[in-house]
Design a protein around this motif. Sequence first.
Motif, PDB file in Angstrom:
ATOM      1  N   LEU A   5     -12.348 -25.253 -13.267  1.00  0.00           N
ATOM      2  CA  LEU A   5     -12.002 -24.734 -11.946  1.00  0.00           C
ATOM      3  C   LEU A   5     -12.551 -25.657 -10.876  1.00  0.00           C
ATOM      4  CD1 LEU A   5     -12.696 -20.939 -12.537  1.00  0.00           C
ATOM      5  CD2 LEU A   5     -10.471 -22.038 -12.306  1.00  0.00           C
ATOM      6  N   ASP A   9      -8.501 -24.699  -6.744  1.00  0.00           N
ATOM      7  CA  ASP A   9      -8.203 -23.445  -7.440  1.00  0.00           C
ATOM      8  C   ASP A   9      -8.765 -22.214  -6.725  1.00  0.00           C
ATOM      9  OD1 ASP A   9      -6.996 -24.777  -9.732  1.00  0.00           O
ATOM     10  OD2 ASP A   9      -9.042 -25.399 -10.243  1.00  0.00           O
ATOM     11  N   ASP A  12      -6.731 -19.199  -5.273  1.00  0.00           N
ATOM     12  CA  ASP A  12      -6.036 -18.268  -6.172  1.00  0.00           C
ATOM     13  C   ASP A  12      -6.910 -17.103  -6.628  1.00  0.00           C
ATOM     14  OD1 ASP A  12      -3.699 -19.749  -6.108  1.00  0.00           O
ATOM     15  OD2 ASP A  12      -4.288 -21.010  -7.791  1.00  0.00           O
ATOM     16  N   SER A  31      -0.778 -19.183 -12.829  1.00  0.00           N
ATOM     17  CA  SER A  31      -1.099 -19.824 -14.100  1.00  0.00           C
ATOM     18  C   SER A  31      -1.179 -18.790 -15.222  1.00  0.00           C
ATOM     19  CB  SER A  31      -2.433 -20.564 -14.010  1.00  0.00           C
ATOM     20  OG  SER A  31      -2.849 -20.999 -15.298  1.00  0.00           O
TER      21      SER A  31
END
Length: 453
Positions: A5, A9, A12, A31
């Motif tokens: 991560l 990222d 999200d 994802s």
Amino acid sequence: MEVILDKKDAADWAYRGEGAANLVLAYTGSSPAFIGKVLRIQKADRKELESTKSRTALTLHERLVWKDTEDLVSSTNKEVACQLFVQHVISPLLGSKYVDAGVRIPASREFLETIETNVICQRPALRVDAAKVDTHWDSVLLLSDHSLFPSGTPEGEPCICVEIKPKCGFLPISEFIGEGNAIKRSVPRYRMHQSLKLHEGEISAFSDYDPLDLFSGSKDKIHKAIKDLFSSPQNNFRVFLDGSLIFGALGATADSTNFVIQEAFEVALKGVIWGDQGLRTKAFLQLLSETIYTSGVMDRLLKVQELDDIDIEGAIHAYYNIISEPCMVCRDLEEEKVAHRYSSLHSISLDESLKIVKNFLIAATAKDCSLMMSFRLRKEGISESSYNSVSLKSTNQTFDYKVCFIDLDLKPLGKMKEYYEKDKKIVSCYTRMVEAKQEAAKATSLEVYGNSL
């Protein structure tokens, strides 16, 4: 390829809530690896943020306590140890089907720093003042989102989930409870703790919730406990619809349930519970009570809590045996009381002391965990399911349900002194409150009597 991560990222992951030690974030991206997942990210006390002490592996004395769990003892740092504790200690006790140990995945410092920035405005002020995301870690814990049913299940039916923090479900009967603390044998700790929380401004009103009702095994008492939790949720009762909070507070103490809150909840239930306006909440609370009664999950939790069979007033002496230091509790007591009540604890073997403290710490985890119960309407014509079901007679509906225990943190050995001092503070505050009420009632009685003369 291993997933790491990174800063990009962070967008999200949305704030879901928090406890004293961790932030919880729900995935909102696309994802497949993360859909239906949440992250638990550790926090650090702002006063100790630069200290590496809390991030190192188990202490020498902690390794003694957990010596029977080899993987836990040999873990290289606390974050790994916490996961192994759930996997190897708690899961066998509560049942593997009810426990999700999760998996640790790498996370960059930039990811953690960005998360801290993104969620700070959503966090309760008291939580922000106390702690922030600990950016010294290099991994986070990935878990299933237990407010939802797993992907691959029939779509179209909403999922409603209840999070309950039950607290301690029994009264201690230990012979090591001091004479001045005998009230612990008759008044639940949760009820006594309410006095301290009110005194310190953590809550604005007492809750009628009694954990003994929830753990009673009586359908009527369980239903009373659920109604009391709904009336005064504080930080013990939350409801999610398809992963979004619709009742209670995230990471903070919720106000008592007024008419406006209850009406909003009634509307939110419309797509889940059949029935006229004003009846859906009642039916939902019945559904929850019935599920707790029939599932038997509280019995499982109670057995683990009851591993603490001598109370902190006994376990603290075993703790001093383990760390090989003079017992500070005995030092503050009269010699005659020590000889009468606690000398036997200081003459037991090291292995016996280790067992007492180990059981106390496991029980402390069980007293502080949360229970997630998720419900989804079973579609007509489907008679078989991999999930247990419960029927709601008042609406003629059948629901699949699943249960999971969360927040199963490994408690540090070093907190034993803190547990002891907190216990004294709770009992003392409650006792003073009771005495003040008695004095006020006595004064009122005398005034009434005087006016009648």
